[in-house]
Design an enzyme around this catalytic site. Structure first.
Site, PDB file in Angstrom:
ATOM      1  N   ARG A  51      -0.114  -8.598  -5.967  1.00 49.32           N
ATOM      2  CA  ARG A  51      -1.553  -8.695  -5.746  1.00 49.32           C
ATOM      3  C   ARG A  51      -2.174  -7.311  -5.723  1.00 49.32           C
ATOM      4  O   ARG A  51      -1.682  -6.401  -5.079  1.00 49.32           O
ATOM      5  CB  ARG A  51      -1.861  -9.403  -4.417  1.00 49.32           C
TER       6      ARG A  51
ATOM      7  N   ARG B 211       0.834  -1.204   0.000  1.00 49.38           N
ATOM      8  CA  ARG B 211       0.000   0.000   0.000  1.00 49.38           C
ATOM      9  C   ARG B 211       0.870   1.255   0.000  1.00 49.38           C
ATOM     10  O   ARG B 211       2.062   1.209  -0.184  1.00 49.38           O
ATOM     11  CB  ARG B 211      -0.956   0.001   1.201  1.00 49.38           C
TER      12      ARG B 211
ATOM     13  N   ASN C 148       2.131  -5.413  -2.768  1.00 48.90           N
ATOM     14  CA  ASN C 148       0.761  -5.756  -2.395  1.00 48.90           C
ATOM     15  C   ASN C 148      -0.075  -4.486  -2.329  1.00 48.90           C
ATOM     16  O   ASN C 148       0.292  -3.532  -1.640  1.00 48.90           O
ATOM     17  CB  ASN C 148       0.734  -6.455  -1.028  1.00 48.90           C
ATOM     18  N   GLU C 149      -1.162  -4.459  -3.072  1.00 49.27           N
ATOM     19  CA  GLU C 149      -2.108  -3.347  -3.051  1.00 49.27           C
ATOM     20  C   GLU C 149      -1.412  -2.010  -3.294  1.00 49.27           C
ATOM     21  O   GLU C 149      -1.676  -1.026  -2.585  1.00 49.27           O
ATOM     22  CB  GLU C 149      -2.890  -3.344  -1.729  1.00 49.27           C
ATOM     23  N   ASN C 150      -0.555  -1.974  -4.300  1.00 50.57           N
ATOM     24  CA  ASN C 150       0.194  -0.751  -4.581  1.00 50.57           C
ATOM     25  C   ASN C 150      -0.629   0.308  -5.318  1.00 50.57           C
ATOM     26  O   ASN C 150      -0.111   1.371  -5.658  1.00 50.57           O
ATOM     27  CB  ASN C 150       1.455  -1.086  -5.374  1.00 50.57           C
TER      28      ASN C 150
END
Length: 330
Positions: free
Chosen positions: A142, A67, A103-105
């Site tokens: 992801r 994130r 992840n969830e960038n």
């Protein structure tokens, strides 16, 4: 691949887990039938990888670019250094098949600027560096749709029946996402449950939830307030509901021959600073076991290896729910 996820966290000791606790946890995963695990969302102890090597569990290991967008030069160099260290230290573990790059960038949080093109450029640097250091393994991320063409393997966000839509949409939405990429692997599915809470009408909240747009998970969907109806906000968080959701996913996965594999999120409840308003504050309750490895009675009793059915255990009464079929040992 029949998988789950692992965080380095345990009741009473947090991240300071002993080797005995690590071993107990990994053996419990193996007994459940896991042959694949994603280590979320950071490099983990070599003890875990040694156990995966010996237990025959394939691994997706990733760096903690999670994130928050993209920082400056120091931030970016640290990310590259972590990738170099992870690959250099764990290259010889035969269990590892994927290097995770993020992840969830697509989730803007930590920096004033959120520039998709800069994130894409940095993702490409990490992808190229990974292949330079290890040309034999795939890269993956992801949930960052605008980078899905850069990495080798992509997992979109499909929380059917939890953060978006209803769980009966799972196959339809997964196939639509599969058709968009070259290599598809579904990591993260499931939902929160309060250990010991059961319900006579666990699916009641689904009647108010729209049955379209399951893949369109937004940052606000994790909130307990506002927005469209969703099980995560309007459901009862019972083990009964999660049992229904898990059972549906497992049965559908056996009818999806194009599906390489999935990983349920996560194996064990864990503490987290980003969920202060959860019913149990600062706790992610999506595990199939509690934070001390106590089995959540319905969900833990599904066997991923077969012959497989979902085992219900309510108030000491053991019953077999005819559902998951066709899972054979390789």
């Amino acid at each position: 691949m029949r998988g789950t996820h692992r965080h380095e966290d345990h009741a009473g000791v947090a991240a300071a887990m002993t080797e005995d606790l690590m071993r107990e946890e990994m053996i419990a995963m193996k007994e459940m039938g896991v042959n694949f695990i994603r280590l979320g969302h950071y490099q983990q102890s070599r003890v875990i990888l040694d156990l995966c090597d010996s237990l025959g569990i394939l691994v997706w290991e990733e760096i903690p670019w999670c994130r928050g967008g993209l920082g400056g030069p120091v931030y970016q160099e640290q990310g590259k250094r972590m990738l170099r260290n992870m690959i250099g230290q764990h290259y010889n573990h035969p269990s590892i098949i994927i290097w995770g790059l993020g992840n969830e960038n697509d989730w803007p949080n930590d920096f004033p600027e959120f520039d998709q093109q800069k994130i894409r450029a940095y993702m490409k640097e990490l992808h190229d560096l990974s292949h330079q250091l290890d040309p034999t393994r795939k890269t993956a991320i992801r949930r960052c749709d605008f980078c899905k063409d850069i990495v080798d393997v992509y997992s979109p966000s499909i929380w059917a029946g939890w953060y978006r839509g209803i769980y009966t949409e799972y196959k339809e939405v997964s196939k639509a996402e599969f058709d968009k990429v070259d290599h598809f692997l579904h990591v993260e599915w499931g939902g929160d449950s309060h250990a010991g809470r059961h319900s006579e009408t666990p699916d009641r909240a689904l009647q108010n939830i729209k049955t379209t747009g399951t893949a369109d998970e937004r940052a606000g969907d994790a909130s307990l307030y506002g927005g469209a109806a969703r099980a995560s906000k309007d459901g009862d968080w019972s083990e009964t509901y999660i049992c229904n959701l898990v059972d549906w996913h497992l049965k559908e996965q056996e009818t999806m021959p194009w599906l390489t594999g999935t990983a349920q999120w996560p194996f064990k409840d864990f503490s987290t600073p980003v969920r202060p308003e959860n019913p149990v504050p600062y706790m992610n309750q999506k595990g199939v076991v509690e934070r001390d490895l106590t089995k959540k009675k319905p969900t833990m009793y599904f066997n991923l290896t077969g012959p497989a059915n979902l085992w219900y255990v309510f108030t000491g009464i053991h019953g077999r729910y005819a559902g998951v079929t066709g899972m054979k040992r390789k």
